[in-house]
Design a protein around this motif. Sequence first.
Motif, mmCIF file in Angstrom:
data_model
loop_
_atom_site.group_PDB
_atom_site.id
_atom_site.type_symbol
_atom_site.label_atom_id
_atom_site.label_comp_id
_atom_site.label_asym_id
_atom_site.label_seq_id
_atom_site.Cartn_x
_atom_site.Cartn_y
_atom_site.Cartn_z
ATOM 1 N N SER A 45 24.667 -5.647 -18.142
ATOM 2 C CA SER A 45 24.355 -4.244 -18.401
ATOM 3 C C SER A 45 24.174 -3.446 -17.114
ATOM 4 O O SER A 45 24.044 -2.240 -17.137
ATOM 5 C CB SER A 45 23.084 -4.141 -19.249
ATOM 6 N N HIS A 46 24.140 -4.140 -15.985
ATOM 7 C CA HIS A 46 24.043 -3.455 -14.699
ATOM 8 C C HIS A 46 24.912 -4.197 -13.693
ATOM 9 O O HIS A 46 25.242 -5.360 -13.890
ATOM 10 C CB HIS A 46 22.588 -3.401 -14.225
ATOM 11 N N ALA A 47 25.285 -3.534 -12.640
ATOM 12 C CA ALA A 47 26.171 -4.143 -11.651
ATOM 13 C C ALA A 47 25.430 -4.426 -10.353
ATOM 14 O O ALA A 47 26.030 -4.561 -9.303
ATOM 15 C CB ALA A 47 27.359 -3.220 -11.383
ATOM 16 N N GLY A 48 24.118 -4.510 -10.413
ATOM 17 C CA GLY A 48 23.335 -4.716 -9.197
ATOM 18 C C GLY A 48 23.076 -6.182 -8.934
ATOM 19 O O GLY A 48 23.656 -7.061 -9.543
ATOM 20 N N GLY A 49 22.201 -6.424 -8.003
ATOM 21 C CA GLY A 49 21.805 -7.786 -7.686
ATOM 22 C C GLY A 49 22.347 -8.252 -6.360
ATOM 23 O O GLY A 49 23.324 -7.724 -5.830
ATOM 24 N N PHE A 50 21.669 -9.239 -5.821
ATOM 25 C CA PHE A 50 22.009 -9.765 -4.498
ATOM 26 C C PHE A 50 23.431 -10.311 -4.455
ATOM 27 O O PHE A 50 24.164 -10.070 -3.506
ATOM 28 C CB PHE A 50 20.999 -10.863 -4.146
ATOM 29 N N ALA A 51 23.835 -11.029 -5.490
ATOM 30 C CA ALA A 51 25.154 -11.667 -5.506
ATOM 31 C C ALA A 51 26.296 -10.654 -5.515
ATOM 32 O O ALA A 51 27.398 -10.958 -5.076
ATOM 33 C CB ALA A 51 25.275 -12.598 -6.697
ATOM 34 N N SER A 52 26.034 -9.445 -6.000
ATOM 35 C CA SER A 52 27.116 -8.455 -6.066
ATOM 36 C C SER A 52 27.248 -7.643 -4.780
ATOM 37 O O SER A 52 28.167 -6.857 -4.651
ATOM 38 C CB SER A 52 26.874 -7.509 -7.248
ATOM 39 N N MET A 53 26.338 -7.852 -3.840
ATOM 40 C CA MET A 53 26.391 -7.101 -2.573
ATOM 41 C C MET A 53 27.462 -7.688 -1.664
ATOM 42 O O MET A 53 27.802 -8.861 -1.768
ATOM 43 C CB MET A 53 25.049 -7.206 -1.846
ATOM 44 N N ASP A 54 27.931 -6.867 -0.723
ATOM 45 C CA ASP A 54 28.898 -7.400 0.229
ATOM 46 C C ASP A 54 28.168 -8.339 1.196
ATOM 47 O O ASP A 54 26.949 -8.312 1.331
ATOM 48 C CB ASP A 54 29.640 -6.280 0.968
ATOM 49 N N ALA A 55 28.929 -9.195 1.856
ATOM 50 C CA ALA A 55 28.365 -10.253 2.702
ATOM 51 C C ALA A 55 27.484 -9.696 3.826
ATOM 52 O O ALA A 55 26.444 -10.281 4.154
ATOM 53 C CB ALA A 55 29.482 -11.112 3.276
ATOM 54 N N ASP A 56 27.875 -8.579 4.430
ATOM 55 C CA ASP A 56 27.076 -8.013 5.523
ATOM 56 C C ASP A 56 25.706 -7.555 5.033
ATOM 57 O O ASP A 56 24.696 -7.772 5.701
ATOM 58 C CB ASP A 56 27.808 -6.836 6.176
#
Length: 83
Positions: A29-40
Motif C-alpha cells: 500500500s506504500h512504496a517506502g521503506g529502506f529496501a526501496s531506497m537507492d544504494a547511496d
Amino acid sequence: MSDNSNAGNFANRPHEDVIGAARKGGQASHAGGFASMDADKQHNIASQGGHASQQSGHAHHFSSEEAREAGRKGGRSSGGTQE
C-alpha cells in the motif's frame, strides 16, 4: 455480511473495498521503506548509525588479533582458501 466483526476479514468488508484490494494485485500500500531506497541513500543512513554508535561509545573496537580471527572465520564460511 457475516456475524464476525473482524475488520481484517474480507467477508466483513464492503464489496467495493474488496475489489479495490484485489486490483492492487498484492502490491504494497506504500512504496517506502529502506529496501526501496537507492544504494547511496541506504549507505548514508547506515553510515550515520555507525558514526552514532562510535560517538556514543557503544561500538566494538576490534584489536588486530580479533580482526585477523574474524577474517579467518569469514574465509572458512565463504569457502575461501586458507594459506
